[in-house]
Write a protein that holds these residues in place. Structure first.
Motif, PDB file in Angstrom:
ATOM      1  N   GLU A 162       0.854  -1.185   0.000  1.00  0.00           N
ATOM      2  CA  GLU A 162       0.000   0.000   0.000  1.00  0.00           C
ATOM      3  C   GLU A 162       0.906   1.258   0.000  1.00  0.00           C
ATOM      4  OE1 GLU A 162      -3.179   0.334  -0.260  1.00  0.00           O
ATOM      5  OE2 GLU A 162      -3.690  -1.832  -0.213  1.00  0.00           O
ATOM      6  N   ARG A 216      -1.454   7.432  -1.501  1.00  0.00           N
ATOM      7  CA  ARG A 216      -2.077   7.921  -2.731  1.00  0.00           C
ATOM      8  C   ARG A 216      -1.999   9.451  -2.806  1.00  0.00           C
ATOM      9  NH1 ARG A 216      -5.287   4.513  -5.600  1.00  0.00           N
ATOM     10  NH2 ARG A 216      -5.609   2.431  -4.709  1.00  0.00           N
ATOM     11  N   SER A 255       1.116  -7.391  -6.131  1.00  0.00           N
ATOM     12  CA  SER A 255       0.626  -6.142  -5.504  1.00  0.00           C
ATOM     13  C   SER A 255       1.562  -4.971  -5.801  1.00  0.00           C
ATOM     14  CB  SER A 255       0.483  -6.353  -3.998  1.00  0.00           C
ATOM     15  OG  SER A 255       1.761  -6.569  -3.401  1.00  0.00           O
ATOM     16  N   GLU A 315       0.812  -3.867  -9.402  1.00  0.00           N
ATOM     17  CA  GLU A 315      -0.493  -3.209  -9.461  1.00  0.00           C
ATOM     18  C   GLU A 315      -0.414  -1.788  -8.912  1.00  0.00           C
ATOM     19  OE1 GLU A 315      -3.179  -5.690  -7.366  1.00  0.00           O
ATOM     20  OE2 GLU A 315      -3.234  -7.260  -8.907  1.00  0.00           O
ATOM     21  N   VAL A 316       0.366  -1.616  -7.817  1.00  0.00           N
ATOM     22  CA  VAL A 316       0.494  -0.273  -7.238  1.00  0.00           C
ATOM     23  C   VAL A 316       1.257   0.655  -8.187  1.00  0.00           C
ATOM     24  CG1 VAL A 316       1.569   1.028  -5.363  1.00  0.00           C
ATOM     25  CG2 VAL A 316       0.257  -1.030  -4.859  1.00  0.00           C
ATOM     26  N   LYS A 365       1.335   0.631 -11.263  1.00  0.00           N
ATOM     27  CA  LYS A 365       0.541   0.943 -12.458  1.00  0.00           C
ATOM     28  C   LYS A 365      -0.606   1.908 -12.147  1.00  0.00           C
ATOM     29  CE  LYS A 365       1.421  -3.448 -14.780  1.00  0.00           C
ATOM     30  NZ  LYS A 365       0.826  -4.704 -15.287  1.00  0.00           N
ATOM     31  N   ARG A 366      -0.678   2.383 -10.885  1.00  0.00           N
ATOM     32  CA  ARG A 366      -1.746   3.330 -10.568  1.00  0.00           C
ATOM     33  C   ARG A 366      -1.574   4.632 -11.368  1.00  0.00           C
ATOM     34  NH1 ARG A 366      -1.412   3.213  -4.254  1.00  0.00           N
ATOM     35  NH2 ARG A 366      -0.671   5.325  -4.764  1.00  0.00           N
ATOM     36  N   LYS A 367      -2.649   5.355 -11.595  1.00  0.00           N
ATOM     37  CA  LYS A 367      -2.614   6.591 -12.412  1.00  0.00           C
ATOM     38  C   LYS A 367      -1.763   7.676 -11.772  1.00  0.00           C
ATOM     39  CE  LYS A 367      -7.086   5.957 -14.661  1.00  0.00           C
ATOM     40  NZ  LYS A 367      -8.437   6.537 -14.882  1.00  0.00           N
ATOM     41  N   ASP A 368      -1.885   7.825 -10.436  1.00  0.00           N
ATOM     42  CA  ASP A 368      -1.111   8.868  -9.785  1.00  0.00           C
ATOM     43  C   ASP A 368       0.378   8.588  -9.858  1.00  0.00           C
ATOM     44  OD1 ASP A 368      -1.390   6.665  -8.208  1.00  0.00           O
ATOM     45  OD2 ASP A 368      -1.518   7.761  -6.307  1.00  0.00           O
ATOM     46  N   CYS A 369       0.720   7.250  -9.742  1.00  0.00           N
ATOM     47  CA  CYS A 369       2.149   6.890  -9.851  1.00  0.00           C
ATOM     48  C   CYS A 369       2.647   7.173 -11.262  1.00  0.00           C
ATOM     49  CB  CYS A 369       2.334   5.436  -9.473  1.00  0.00           C
ATOM     50  SG  CYS A 369       1.990   5.066  -7.740  1.00  0.00           S
ATOM     51  N   ARG A 370       1.878   6.779 -12.252  1.00  0.00           N
ATOM     52  CA  ARG A 370       2.295   6.989 -13.637  1.00  0.00           C
ATOM     53  C   ARG A 370       2.435   8.501 -13.947  1.00  0.00           C
ATOM     54  NH1 ARG A 370       4.572   2.622 -15.911  1.00  0.00           N
ATOM     55  NH2 ARG A 370       3.307   0.746 -15.624  1.00  0.00           N
TER      56      ARG A 370
END
Length: 950
Positions: A88, A91, A161, A164-165, A167-172
């Motif tokens: 986790e 965010r 996991s 997946e994290v 690939k989150r939009k905010d990370c990208r």
């Protein structure tokens, strides 16, 4: 998985034609996996376990269903836990993202993004370190293949996991902002470039490791159904699944991208080995419910041997797969370290081998205690003490890493070695007291099944060699016995001569043949230096005995035709001297049948003539038995004939002889009508028996019995304790004689009627022969005989009556009280001056007696003589027994003696009456004149006394 969902339940069958069907229910779930896990764990699993409504499902099907349910719950639990432990990252809200994008790319904004991205990189590194990627060096238990599969499954979930994290939009978006800043700036900071490279490196490593974990999990999941028996199956089920399991591992090793290294495949094989050892320990300990000491030694040994078989099958299957790969040089080879793979199982097998030896020893002494061999008690007691001492050490028998067991086991074997020496001494003593070969071999085989240890078996083998040498001496003794008694051997009871001799020969052969069959099972004994000599001697003696058996059999077959000629003889013969009938059966025929039956049972062939006789055995024996019974019955019937009726029954016996005649002249033992002939004889004997029985019944119960009654009948009534007057006596005798006369006449008629019935039975007999006629003279003689018998009976009755009357009248008063008889007639002495006389007088008494005697004789006028029943009644009255009886001289003498029976007492009576004469002055003289004359003499007192005494 983490969102909401709905589930539906159908109570009954749904009708698609009805809208809003109330039989369909639904409910919403926020966390589907967790909710489903809780429902299965707390609701459905307990309901399934407590339910009895399983329909036609068997107990095994019920257990399989519950096991599958538990596995599904375990899978749900693992999935829920893996989701909770995922990565986790903090965010970035949408407003912050838009703010960074609108404010441009100032240094403050870039620094903020760098700090955030660097924090994410640190977080990811910490997450990677938080779960174990490599195995720990020390493990609480041996790991199996399921742990390896579970490891890659958990690894794939946790690494997934990370991707997946990332690939989150905010990370990208933040990474793209930082990258664009580095590209647009003339001189970007090196820290920024390194941070971007670090992020990209983390992402590439995460993707690679996730792919590796998923690929390995995909291939290892194919092993699930093959490794399941390693956790819950039997030893045999593990052996059965080895080929498929090894083939799957070979496939993984050949085509897998990441799991095709020698280290990982060897590690998997060693884990399979570890699980096999663990499962064997569970099976040997009965899932922890029992220990090996509680089971029977034989069951434990069988169980442990299955474990050794599993190790052997496992290694054979591995090497078989290895050889197949070697035949294909281009494929990857199984060049693993076999010590790493099989070392633990081999170490475990060494412990299992020791346990097998241990429980084999226990089984050995358990068998000894069950057989209760005399003299073994001290050794068994000593072993029980050794066993208890070893068992008290409380060693874990299946812990193959525990060296204390090995030290205790060596000490245990030392004690057993001493016991083996004692048992060997017991074996030596047991064989010293056995004399016969059969008993020695029996003892050997008994010990062979009892003594199972190799050290004891070696001692038994040496004893077998000694028995074999004694067997050679036994063959020599049997040969000498055969030469001595072959011409006249002892024949067993109930054996015919030839079969008995052959049976003796076979028993002789059996005494040397049976031991040889047992020796043939031990080729090491026959191959000894004395083996050839004893075998040669055995063949010679056996060949000699068999030849003699064949010669005896052939000789008997040749003589069987001669014995069969006895069947051509007649059935019955009559003895020339005594005239009796005898069954004419040659005993050699029965001997032939017995020989054939015995020889056939012994396995010899019999000739056709003997077989025919054998087939007729039951019939011949039946005919022989019935004929013997018939002739004995005929003799018995003859013996029942009374001598009086023998003459009149001669035609009847001649008729029976005529019925027997066919068996003496025409019928032979091969005739077809023997059975009707015997039935004819039985019918004739039955008819003759009935005639003799009826005749004897008539003679004994109707004739002789009544004649005896007539003979014993007294025609006078002479009470011993009563006296009568002459007139009363005459009246009483007349009444008594009249009654007895009627009685005698009735008995006379009964006897005459019985004689007529007897004659009717004799004359009405149906003769089958033409000469069977009863002579009239014989009938007349029989009737005259019984007529004379009745006459004699009446005559004896009359004589006895008159003699009894004479004896009663002439009886005297005895001196013995028991012998006192009261006088028969009442007689008074009366004074009839001038004389004294009897009343009644002796003449009157004699007349009374004479009248009674006449009445006795006259009663026979009423008893009719025989043979005059056809005359008129008035003429029949003249034909009585009176004339015949009164002509008897003896009866006349008795009657004359009775008429003078009173004469003998006349003088006695006269003397008695004369004794009253001394008192006759009392009634002859005048009383008054005599008194006056006495009174004149002036008598004194003495004179009065003298007169009174006179």
């Amino acid at each position: 998985i983490k969102s909401r969902c709905c589930y539906f339940l159908r109570k009954d069958k749904v009708d698609s034609s009805i809208s809003n069907d109330a039989s369909l229910y639904y409910q919403e779930m926020c966390e589907p996996l967790e909710t489903l896990r809780q429902q299965m764990t707390t609701l459905y699993r307990p309901l399934f376990a407590a339910s009895d409504e399983w329909g036609h499902a068997t107990e095994q099907q019920k257990a399989d269903f519950m096991e599958a349910t538990d596995k599904w719950i375990q899978t749900l639990t693992s999935a829920v836990e893996s989701l909770k432990d995922g990565l986790e990252l903090r965010r970035v809200s949408g407003d912050d993202v838009r703010a960074l994008g609108l404010s441009g790319q100032g240094e403050e904004d870039v620094a903020q993004v760098e700090n955030l991205l660097e924090g994410w990189c640190e977080k990811i590194d910490e997450f990677k370190k938080s779960f174990i990627i490599n195995r720990p060096s020390k493990k609480p238990r041996l790991e199996g293949p399921k742990e390896e599969i579970e490891y890659w499954r958990v690894r794939a979930q946790k690494l997934s996991s990370i991707t997946e994290v990332m690939k989150r939009k905010d990370c990208r978006y933040l990474v793209s902002v930082l990258s664009s800043f580095a590209k647009t700036t003339d001189q970007p900071k090196s820290e920024t470039i390194q941070l971007i490279k670090r992020w990209n490196q983390i992402e590439m490593e995460a993707i690679e490791t996730v792919n590796e974990a998923k690929d390995n999990l995909k291939y290892l999941s194919t092993l699930h159904r093959f490794i399941e028996p390693l956790y819950s199956g039997t030893v045999q089920s593990m052996i059965d699944t080895l080929p498929a399991l090894m083939n799957s591992i070979k496939m993984i090793y050949s085509i897998s991208r990441y799991y095709n290294t020698e280290e990982r495949v060897a590690n998997m094989l060693s884990k399979i080995t570890d699980q096999m050892v663990v499962r064997c320990q569970e099976i040997f300990s009965f899932e922890g419910k029992k220990n090996l000491w509680q089971e029977k030694p034989t069951a434990v040994i069988k169980l442990l041997e299955a474990g050794i078989k599993l190790n052997k099958s496992y290694q054979e299957q591995y090497r078989s797969t290895k050889r197949k790969l070697e035949r294909a040089p281009n494929s990857k080879q199984f060049s693993f370290n076999e010590m790493q793979i099989f070392g633990k199982f081999d170490l475990f097998q060494r412990r299992v081998t020791k346990l097998i030896e241990l429980f084999s020893t226990i089984d050995q002494f358990t068998v000894l205690s069950e057989y209760n061999l005399e003299g073994m008690e001290p050794m068994i007691d000593k072993f029980i003490c050794v066993k208890k001492e070893f068992q008290s050490k409380n060693n874990d028998l299946l812990d193959y890493l525990n060296n204390e067991f090995d030290r205790d086991y060596v000490e245990f074997n030392n004690h057993i070695f001493d016991l083996d020496a004692d048992i060997q001494h017991f074996i030596d003593q047991s064989f010293e007291n056995i004399s016969s070969i059969e008993n020695a071999l029996k003892q050997f085989h008994q010990f062979k099944h009892i003594f199972l240890r190799e050290s004891l078996k070696a001692g038994l083998d040496s004893k077998l060699i000694v028995i074999f040498l004694n067997y050679g001496l036994e063959i020599e003794r049997m040969h000498d016995l055969y030469e001595k008694m072959k011409k006249n051997p002892p024949i067993q009871r109930n054996f015919p001569p030839v079969a008995g001799r052959i049976n003796w020969m076979q028993n002789l052969l059996k005494r040397i043949e049976e031991p040889m069959k047992q020796f043939q099972e031990h080729q090491n004994v026959l191959a000894g230096k004395d083996g050839k000599r004893i075998i040669k001697m055995y063949n010679k003696v056996a060949k000699t005995i068999v030849r003699y058996e064949v010669w005896l059999h052939n000789t008997w077959c040749q003589s069987s035709d001669q014995a069969k000629t006895g069947l051509l003889a007649t059935l019955i013969v009559r003895h020339p001297d005594n005239g009796k009938f005898y069954v004419n059966f040659d005993p050699k025929i029965f001997e032939l049948i017995r020989e054939a039956k015995c020889l056939e049972r012994m396995g010899f062939s019999i000739p056709e003539s003997a077989r025919i006789a054998l087939m007729q055995e039951d019939k011949l024996k039946t005919f022989h038995r019935k004929l013997e019974w018939a002739l004995k019955e005929y003799d018995r019937i003859k013996s029942q004939v009374l001598p009086l009726t023998a003459e009149v029954l001669k035609p009847h016996f001649k008729d029976m002889d005529w019925k027997i005649r066919p068996g003496m002249r025409t019928l032979t033992w091969t005739s077809l009508n023997i059975e009707p002939y015997i039935d004819h004889l039985f019918a004739g004997l039955k008819k003759l028996q009935e005639l003799i029985s009826v005749m004897n019944d008539i003679i004994n119960n109707r004739i002789d019995y009544n004649i005896k009654l007539v003979t014993k009948t007294l025609l006078v009534d002479l009470p011993e304790n009563s006296s009568f007057t002459v007139s009363d006596f005459v009246v009483m005798q007349q009444s008594h004689i009249s009654a007895k006369s009627r009685f005698l006449q009735g008995k006379n008629m009964e006897i005459e009627k019985a004689v007529e019935d007897l004659i009717h039975q004799i004359a009405s007999y149906h003769f089958e022969s033409q000469t069977g006629i009863v002579s009239d003279d014989d009938i007349a003689n029989l009737r005259n005989h019984y007529n004379r018998s009745v006459y004699q009976a009446l005559l004896h009755s009359s004589k006895n009556s008159l003699n009894a009357l004479k004896k009663r009248i002439g009886s005297r008063k005895g001196s013995n009280i028991l012998g006192v008889s009261k006088p028969f007639f009442e007689v008074d002495v009366q004074l009839m001056p001038p004389n004294v006389s009897l009343s009644p007088s002796l003449d009157e008494i004699q007349q009374c007696i004479n009248k009674s005697a006449q009445t006795v004789l006259s009663c026979y006028k009423k008893i009719k003589d025989w043979g005059y029943s056809t005359l008129p009644r008035e003429k029949r009255a003249n034909h009585t027994f009176f004339t015949r009886i009164t002509k008897d001289i003896e009866l006349v003498k008795v009657a004359l003696l009775l008429t003078g029976c009173v004469q003998g007492i006349r003088n006695t009576v006269a003397d008695y009456l004369n004794s009253f004469k001394e008192y006759d002055w009392l009634w002859k003289d005048d009383k008054e004149a005599e008194y006056d004359k006495f009174f004149v003499t002036n008598p004194s007192l003495d004179s009065y006394g003298k007169e009174l005494e006179r």
